[in-house]
Scaffold this motif. Structure first.
Motif, PDB file in Angstrom:
ATOM      1  N   PRO A  21     -18.551 -16.349   5.644  1.00 24.56           N
ATOM      2  CA  PRO A  21     -18.167 -17.758   5.760  1.00 24.56           C
ATOM      3  C   PRO A  21     -17.341 -18.227   4.600  1.00 24.56           C
ATOM      4  O   PRO A  21     -17.546 -17.821   3.462  1.00 24.56           O
ATOM      5  N   LEU A  37     -24.501 -27.092   8.197  1.00 21.96           N
ATOM      6  CA  LEU A  37     -23.831 -26.100   9.025  1.00 21.96           C
ATOM      7  C   LEU A  37     -24.400 -24.722   8.784  1.00 21.96           C
ATOM      8  O   LEU A  37     -24.834 -24.397   7.692  1.00 21.96           O
ATOM      9  N   SER A  43     -29.482 -19.943   5.712  1.00 23.28           N
ATOM     10  CA  SER A  43     -29.245 -19.933   7.152  1.00 23.28           C
ATOM     11  C   SER A  43     -29.027 -18.508   7.623  1.00 23.28           C
ATOM     12  O   SER A  43     -28.429 -17.689   6.939  1.00 23.28           O
ATOM     13  N   GLN A  45     -27.590 -17.973  10.662  1.00 23.19           N
ATOM     14  CA  GLN A  45     -26.677 -18.129  11.785  1.00 23.19           C
ATOM     15  C   GLN A  45     -25.370 -17.405  11.517  1.00 23.19           C
ATOM     16  O   GLN A  45     -24.959 -17.223  10.381  1.00 23.19           O
ATOM     17  N   VAL A  47     -21.211 -16.499  11.876  1.00 22.24           N
ATOM     18  CA  VAL A  47     -19.974 -17.228  11.596  1.00 22.24           C
ATOM     19  C   VAL A  47     -18.820 -16.520  12.281  1.00 22.24           C
ATOM     20  O   VAL A  47     -18.719 -15.297  12.229  1.00 22.24           O
ATOM     21  N   SER A 135     -21.618 -30.490  15.553  1.00 24.51           N
ATOM     22  CA  SER A 135     -20.918 -31.147  14.444  1.00 24.51           C
ATOM     23  C   SER A 135     -19.529 -30.556  14.300  1.00 24.51           C
ATOM     24  O   SER A 135     -19.282 -29.403  14.654  1.00 24.51           O
ATOM     25  N   ALA A 205     -14.189 -26.811  11.018  1.00 21.99           N
ATOM     26  CA  ALA A 205     -15.469 -26.106  11.071  1.00 21.99           C
ATOM     27  C   ALA A 205     -16.309 -26.726  12.179  1.00 21.99           C
ATOM     28  O   ALA A 205     -16.619 -27.919  12.132  1.00 21.99           O
ATOM     29  N   ASN A 207     -19.823 -26.415  14.493  1.00 20.56           N
ATOM     30  CA  ASN A 207     -21.148 -25.827  14.653  1.00 20.56           C
ATOM     31  C   ASN A 207     -21.486 -25.818  16.142  1.00 20.56           C
ATOM     32  O   ASN A 207     -21.581 -26.882  16.763  1.00 20.56           O
ATOM     33  N   GLN A 222     -26.755 -19.718  17.464  1.00 19.33           N
ATOM     34  CA  GLN A 222     -25.925 -20.640  16.694  1.00 19.33           C
ATOM     35  C   GLN A 222     -24.767 -19.914  16.022  1.00 19.33           C
ATOM     36  O   GLN A 222     -24.920 -18.783  15.561  1.00 19.33           O
ATOM     37  N   GLN A 223     -23.609 -20.570  15.982  1.00 21.52           N
ATOM     38  CA  GLN A 223     -22.438 -20.033  15.287  1.00 21.52           C
ATOM     39  C   GLN A 223     -21.695 -21.172  14.603  1.00 21.52           C
ATOM     40  O   GLN A 223     -21.793 -22.328  15.024  1.00 21.52           O
ATOM     41  N   THR A 224     -20.947 -20.832  13.575  1.00 19.17           N
ATOM     42  CA  THR A 224     -19.980 -21.759  13.007  1.00 19.17           C
ATOM     43  C   THR A 224     -18.600 -21.147  13.184  1.00 19.17           C
ATOM     44  O   THR A 224     -18.366 -20.011  12.772  1.00 19.17           O
ATOM     45  N   TYR A 226     -14.564 -21.352  12.456  1.00 17.39           N
ATOM     46  CA  TYR A 226     -13.553 -21.901  11.551  1.00 17.39           C
ATOM     47  C   TYR A 226     -12.164 -21.637  12.119  1.00 17.39           C
ATOM     48  O   TYR A 226     -11.888 -20.554  12.636  1.00 17.39           O
TER      49      TYR A 226
END
Length: 266
Positions: A21, A37, A43, A45, A47, A135, A205, A207, A222-224, A226
């Motif tokens: 990340p 996030l 976390s 999660q 990315v 988000s 970014a 979420n 869950q992923q973020t 970018y």
């Protein structure tokens, strides 16, 4: 066999390095959003980073930007096999991107949608893998001839607060692949920039919660995600006055000259 294991280990190390990340910085009002996030300390999660942050310098002008050339751009991220998140961004005002200068207000709009390529576009929701966005944050970084860097633009929101209350949502966030459409932000503004700015890069970014198997509540992860959007900024003395075209400075399409063009037309 030993050689094959060594190759696989190397490939895994490279893959882990790619999805590391990015570190986000910004003003205090978005710090809480970033801390919540995935990819932050503590976390587990994952990315997704589909594109590398663009590198630019004063020696590499004009600032490389498909958005500036076309007036709009689509950035895509694969959040699962055959499951594509689309971020569409377009110029609102001025629509002629050559008129995006340090001193004027620059308005853009963006939308986030999801496409499940495993099923027909007209398939019912129960047959599609659902994706929720909880988000979205946007930060910025300027490219300046002085070599200085600033972060003049920030945006942070819960997508559920940006759409009508009858849209499909849950504790996971706003549903992106519903019949009502995804997330639409019709306009937001980048205001005054340092006078020597020749480019600005926006970092989005998002979420998201991604369903692994269609219509299976227990399969979400869950992923973020970018995405990076470079935008060229032009000197104020090169702005077209009164909305009229200057000879040899603006094409009829409103595109900036020289951006991948050979005869002054897109």
């Amino acid at each position: 066999m030993t050689s094959r294991r060594r190759v696989r280990a190397t490939a895994l190390a490279v893959a882990l390095a790619i999805v590391a990340p990015a570190t986000l910085t910004g003003c205090g009002q978005i710090a809480d959003a970033f801390n919540s996030l995935p990819g932050q300390p503590g976390s587990n999660q994952s990315v997704v980073v589909p594109t590398a942050a663009p590198q630019s310098s004063a020696d590499a002008k004009p600032f490389d930007s498909q958005f500036t050339y076309d007036g709009s751009v689509r950035l895509t991220s694969e959040v699962a096999d055959g499951l594509e998140l689309r971020l569409d961004v377009w110029a609102v005002d001025p629509k002629r991107t050559m008129e995006w200068t340090p001193t004027n207000e620059k308005q853009l709009g963006f939308a986030v949608n999801i496409v499940d390529n495993r099923v027909d576009e007209k398939a019912v929701l129960a047959e599609k893998r659902r994706v929720y966005v909880s988000s979205i944050s946007v930060t910025s970084q300027t490219a300046q001839t002085s070599g200085q860097v600033s972060n003049p633009f920030q945006f942070s929101a819960d997508p559920r607060t940006l759409v009508p209350t009858d849209t499909l949502r849950s504790e996971r966030g706003l549903l992106l692949n519903s019949y009502q459409g995804g997330l639409l932000v019709p306009t937001t503004s980048i205001r005054q920039l340092p006078n020597d700015t020749y480019g600005i890069t926006l970092e989005f970014a998002l979420n998201v919660a991604v369903e692994g198997t269609a219509n299976t509540d227990t399969s979400f992860s869950q992923q973020t995600v970018y995405q990076y959007l470079p935008i060229a900024i032009f000197a104020d003395d090169g702005q077209v006055n009164g909305g009229s075209q200057g000879a040899g400075t603006q094409s009829s399409t409103g595109r900036a000259p020289g951006w991948g063009q050979t005869n002054g037309q897109g």
